[in-house]
Write a protein that holds these residues in place. Structure first.
Motif, PDB file in Angstrom:
ATOM      1  N   HIS A   1      46.912  65.278  26.622  1.00 46.39           N
ATOM      2  CA  HIS A   1      47.137  63.943  27.172  1.00 46.39           C
ATOM      3  C   HIS A   1      48.612  63.590  27.070  1.00 46.39           C
ATOM      4  O   HIS A   1      49.337  64.129  26.215  1.00 46.39           O
ATOM      5  CB  HIS A   1      46.283  62.887  26.455  1.00 46.39           C
ATOM      6  N   VAL A   2      49.060  62.715  27.940  1.00 40.88           N
ATOM      7  CA  VAL A   2      50.430  62.213  27.870  1.00 40.88           C
ATOM      8  C   VAL A   2      50.552  61.310  26.649  1.00 40.88           C
ATOM      9  O   VAL A   2      49.688  60.457  26.397  1.00 40.88           O
ATOM     10  CB  VAL A   2      50.788  61.439  29.157  1.00 40.88           C
ATOM     11  N   ASP A   3      51.607  61.492  25.885  1.00 41.82           N
ATOM     12  CA  ASP A   3      51.849  60.651  24.710  1.00 41.82           C
ATOM     13  C   ASP A   3      52.391  59.297  25.188  1.00 41.82           C
ATOM     14  O   ASP A   3      53.478  59.223  25.756  1.00 41.82           O
ATOM     15  CB  ASP A   3      52.871  61.327  23.799  1.00 41.82           C
ATOM     16  N   PRO A   4      51.655  58.196  24.981  1.00 35.01           N
ATOM     17  CA  PRO A   4      52.133  56.902  25.476  1.00 35.01           C
ATOM     18  C   PRO A   4      53.441  56.459  24.838  1.00 35.01           C
ATOM     19  O   PRO A   4      54.182  55.666  25.414  1.00 35.01           O
ATOM     20  CB  PRO A   4      50.987  55.940  25.123  1.00 35.01           C
ATOM     21  N   ALA A   5      53.745  56.979  23.644  1.00 38.28           N
ATOM     22  CA  ALA A   5      54.978  56.617  22.961  1.00 38.28           C
ATOM     23  C   ALA A   5      56.123  57.575  23.270  1.00 38.28           C
ATOM     24  O   ALA A   5      57.201  57.468  22.677  1.00 38.28           O
ATOM     25  CB  ALA A   5      54.738  56.562  21.451  1.00 38.28           C
ATOM     26  N   ALA A   6      55.905  58.506  24.199  1.00 41.18           N
ATOM     27  CA  ALA A   6      56.981  59.444  24.563  1.00 41.18           C
ATOM     28  C   ALA A   6      58.122  58.721  25.263  1.00 41.18           C
ATOM     29  O   ALA A   6      59.282  59.145  25.204  1.00 41.18           O
ATOM     30  CB  ALA A   6      56.432  60.539  25.456  1.00 41.18           C
ATOM     31  N   ALA A   7      57.809  57.648  25.949  1.00 43.01           N
ATOM     32  CA  ALA A   7      58.821  56.836  26.636  1.00 43.01           C
ATOM     33  C   ALA A   7      58.175  55.495  26.964  1.00 43.01           C
ATOM     34  O   ALA A   7      56.952  55.338  26.901  1.00 43.01           O
ATOM     35  CB  ALA A   7      59.299  57.528  27.914  1.00 43.01           C
ATOM     36  N   TYR A   8      59.009  54.539  27.325  1.00 46.72           N
ATOM     37  CA  TYR A   8      58.521  53.206  27.661  1.00 46.72           C
ATOM     38  C   TYR A   8      59.105  52.780  29.007  1.00 46.72           C
ATOM     39  O   TYR A   8      60.118  53.323  29.466  1.00 46.72           O
ATOM     40  CB  TYR A   8      58.900  52.203  26.562  1.00 46.72           C
ATOM     41  N   VAL A   9      58.455  51.826  29.613  1.00 52.22           N
ATOM     42  CA  VAL A   9      58.871  51.393  30.940  1.00 52.22           C
ATOM     43  C   VAL A   9      58.634  49.893  31.059  1.00 52.22           C
ATOM     44  O   VAL A   9      57.717  49.335  30.440  1.00 52.22           O
ATOM     45  CB  VAL A   9      58.092  52.169  32.032  1.00 52.22           C
ATOM     46  N   LEU A  10      59.490  49.238  31.835  1.00 54.62           N
ATOM     47  CA  LEU A  10      59.377  47.802  32.081  1.00 54.62           C
ATOM     48  C   LEU A  10      59.024  47.561  33.539  1.00 54.62           C
ATOM     49  O   LEU A  10      59.506  48.267  34.428  1.00 54.62           O
ATOM     50  CB  LEU A  10      60.697  47.101  31.754  1.00 54.62           C
ATOM     51  N   GLY A  11      58.174  46.566  33.768  1.00 56.62           N
ATOM     52  CA  GLY A  11      57.837  46.173  35.129  1.00 56.62           C
ATOM     53  C   GLY A  11      57.903  44.665  35.251  1.00 56.62           C
ATOM     54  O   GLY A  11      57.488  43.947  34.332  1.00 56.62           O
ATOM     55  N   ALA A  12      58.426  44.166  36.367  1.00 53.13           N
ATOM     56  CA  ALA A  12      58.581  42.723  36.543  1.00 53.13           C
ATOM     57  C   ALA A  12      58.054  42.283  37.899  1.00 53.13           C
ATOM     58  O   ALA A  12      58.301  42.935  38.922  1.00 53.13           O
ATOM     59  CB  ALA A  12      60.043  42.311  36.396  1.00 53.13           C
ATOM     60  N   ASP A  13      57.326  41.184  37.881  1.00 53.33           N
ATOM     61  CA  ASP A  13      56.844  40.515  39.092  1.00 53.33           C
ATOM     62  C   ASP A  13      57.759  39.333  39.347  1.00 53.33           C
ATOM     63  O   ASP A  13      57.709  38.324  38.640  1.00 53.33           O
ATOM     64  CB  ASP A  13      55.399  40.058  38.871  1.00 53.33           C
ATOM     65  N   VAL A  14      58.635  39.467  40.349  1.00 57.56           N
ATOM     66  CA  VAL A  14      59.531  38.379  40.737  1.00 57.56           C
ATOM     67  C   VAL A  14      58.865  37.662  41.903  1.00 57.56           C
ATOM     68  O   VAL A  14      58.989  38.086  43.057  1.00 57.56           O
ATOM     69  CB  VAL A  14      60.926  38.910  41.126  1.00 57.56           C
ATOM     70  N   SER A  15      58.133  36.601  41.610  1.00 60.17           N
ATOM     71  CA  SER A  15      57.440  35.872  42.659  1.00 60.17           C
ATOM     72  C   SER A  15      58.268  34.665  43.080  1.00 60.17           C
ATOM     73  O   SER A  15      59.394  34.471  42.611  1.00 60.17           O
ATOM     74  CB  SER A  15      56.055  35.422  42.171  1.00 60.17           C
ATOM     75  N   GLU A  16      57.713  33.844  43.936  1.00 58.44           N
ATOM     76  CA  GLU A  16      58.441  32.682  44.440  1.00 58.44           C
ATOM     77  C   GLU A  16      58.367  31.497  43.489  1.00 58.44           C
ATOM     78  O   GLU A  16      59.025  30.487  43.712  1.00 58.44           O
ATOM     79  CB  GLU A  16      57.892  32.308  45.813  1.00 58.44           C
ATOM     80  N   THR A  17      57.578  31.600  42.421  1.00 57.71           N
ATOM     81  CA  THR A  17      57.438  30.490  41.483  1.00 57.71           C
ATOM     82  C   THR A  17      57.680  30.877  40.031  1.00 57.71           C
ATOM     83  O   THR A  17      57.807  29.994  39.187  1.00 57.71           O
ATOM     84  CB  THR A  17      56.021  29.877  41.580  1.00 57.71           C
ATOM     85  N   GLN A  18      57.759  32.185  39.733  1.00 55.17           N
ATOM     86  CA  GLN A  18      57.972  32.587  38.353  1.00 55.17           C
ATOM     87  C   GLN A  18      58.380  34.055  38.292  1.00 55.17           C
ATOM     88  O   GLN A  18      58.242  34.796  39.264  1.00 55.17           O
ATOM     89  CB  GLN A  18      56.705  32.371  37.518  1.00 55.17           C
ATOM     90  N   VAL A  19      58.895  34.438  37.119  1.00 57.42           N
ATOM     91  CA  VAL A  19      59.199  35.841  36.833  1.00 57.42           C
ATOM     92  C   VAL A  19      58.349  36.260  35.644  1.00 57.42           C
ATOM     93  O   VAL A  19      58.369  35.599  34.596  1.00 57.42           O
ATOM     94  CB  VAL A  19      60.690  36.051  36.516  1.00 57.42           C
ATOM     95  N   THR A  20      57.586  37.337  35.804  1.00 55.21           N
ATOM     96  CA  THR A  20      56.777  37.897  34.718  1.00 55.21           C
ATOM     97  C   THR A  20      57.248  39.322  34.471  1.00 55.21           C
ATOM     98  O   THR A  20      57.295  40.131  35.401  1.00 55.21           O
ATOM     99  CB  THR A  20      55.282  37.908  35.078  1.00 55.21           C
ATOM    100  N   THR A  21      57.619  39.604  33.227  1.00 53.86           N
ATOM    101  CA  THR A  21      58.090  40.936  32.856  1.00 53.86           C
ATOM    102  C   THR A  21      57.213  41.469  31.735  1.00 53.86           C
ATOM    103  O   THR A  21      56.886  40.742  30.797  1.00 53.86           O
ATOM    104  CB  THR A  21      59.555  40.890  32.380  1.00 53.86           C
TER     105      THR A  21
END
Length: 425
Positions: free
Chosen positions: A75-95
């Protein structure tokens, strides 16, 4: 004349093929990887050994067997690396921050008033979110392979930070995030939010394994992602899926895009609230207003029931147009407002789609609620750096450092996984 692929190119391609299967499948074995990819046992074992050495893949025990050699699970090690994702919508930013296998670890949301937010303000919010999320989770920035952004509007491909974002309704028409990589010190990838969500649905959600699907997102605006032959359809300049600005009424309400009768101007959250309360009474706070609308609907308020029924009818009409155009197996409804409609009125919505579709494709298309929920855009955005990591083979800086202990571990791994057998080595 096409350039001949080098040995390095072939190895990178094989690595990408195997790693993609591991990311999407979870636990699996070397023999199953060989069966799904068509690669030879020697190639699978060699590449998997490399992935184990670099720390991306781990062994996870054995698969029970009725007889013969037990197969080692990977299995892929979830702690091998990390990643960020952001939803830039018209009313808010969620990261949000995720492990390599895209389990959400922590999240930040910042709302803002109005719908013409300055890109520099978005950058400030993103920078603050990244700093807070790294501090909360204890993740070092060197462990992060990138930040993906899902944004409104048309994003010219490729999805680099210098990609031009055409989002006239919020005043963007430039390479708005070209400076962000240097500010954050992280790779940044940008794409349309509906497209990132469609990729997430294809990887982990309702569209997984589906060759032809539509992912429709309805919030205050509306957008769609199109999967055809198992791949995201982009069109000539990556603008495919601007479904929210297709027309379903010649004399409909004015839309922010400057036209009238657009899908989002009729079935978007603020449009439905206006049809309930009237323009003069509308406050502009969509989530709170929608909660009040749904409560009034449940209490039997006639105006609320008319507004919701009209929204379902028009949404069914708009989705039926996609059914007739693309003949999907599935229509997956998401977005924060679309999720509420699909949750509370699935039968009515499906019936409306069938009513306005051609009989044969309408009966074949299954309408269902997104499995990924209202935070799917951030998850989809996070798939952009993961996809790049899979294809490029680049590893985070913290895993590039050598030490005697690490070299000893690598030597032991090489000996344990010499490419002489597919499994059980």
């Amino acid at each position: 004349m096409a350039k001949k692929a080098s040995v390095k190119d072939v190895r990178r391609s094989n690595r990408a093929m195997l790693l993609r299967e591991l990311v999407l499948m979870g636990e699996t074995s070397r023999s199953d990887l060989g069966a799904t990819t068509g690669l030879s046992p020697a190639t699978v074992t060699s590449v998997v050994t490399e992935l184990i050495e670099e720390g991306t893949v781990r062994e996870a025990g054995f698969l029970d067997s009725a007889g013969g050699r037990r197969r080692v699970l990977l299995h892929v090690d979830p702690a091998a690396a990390y990643v960020l994702g952001a939803d830039v919508s018209e009313t808010q930013v969620t990261t949000a921050i995720f492990g390599l296998t895209l389990e959400r670890l922590a999240q930040r949301t910042t709302p803002f008033p109005g719908r013409r937010i300055n890109p520099s303000r978005v950058g400030e919010i993103l920078a603050a979110h990244v700093t807070e999320l790294l501090a909360e989770t204890g993740v070092d920035a060197a462990q992060v392979i990138g930040l993906g952004l899902g944004v409104p509007g048309v994003v010219e491909h490729p999805a680099t930070p210098s990609a031009v974002v055409h989002a006239d309704v919020i005043g963007w028409d430039t390479a708005v995030f070209a400076w962000l990589e240097e500010t954050l010190g992280l790779p940044v990838l940008v794409d349309n939010g509906a497209k990132t969500t469609t990729q997430a649905e294809s990887w982990y959600g309702s569209a997984r394994g589906v060759e032809h699907a539509i992912v429709a997102l309805i919030g205050d605006g509306a957008g769609a992602g199109i999967i055809t032959n198992g791949r995201l359809y982009r069109g000539a300049s990556s603008s495919a899926g601007e479904w929210g600005h297709t027309k379903i009424s010649l004399d409909g309400p004015a839309c922010r895009c400057g036209s009238a009768g657009c899908v989002e101007a009729i079935v978007g959250a603020s449009a439905v609230l206006r049809s309930w309360r009237g323009r003069d009474e509308y406050t502009g706070r969509e989530p709170e207003g929608v909660d009040a609308l749904l409560a009034a609907y449940r209490d039997g308020d006639a105006a609320a029931q008319r507004a919701v029924a009209a929204a379902i009818e028009h949404l069914g009409l708009a989705l039926a147009n996609l059914v007739n155009l693309y003949n999907p197996e599935k229509i997956i409804v998401g977005g924060w407002f679309g999720d509420l409609i699909a949750r509370d009125h699935p039968e009515e919505l499906s019936a409306a789609v069938r009513r306005f579709s051609l009989k044969q494709p309408g009966e074949q298309a299954v309408v269902e609620r997104s499995r990924l929920g209202v935070n799917a855009v951030a998850l989809g955005a996070a798939t952009l750096p993961v996809d790049l990591f899979i294809e490029s083979g680049l590893v985070p800086d913290h895993r590039l450092n050598s030490s005697p202990a690490r070299e000893e571990s690598r030597s032991a791994t090489r000996a344990r996984h010499a490419p002489t057998a597919l499994d059980g080595a």
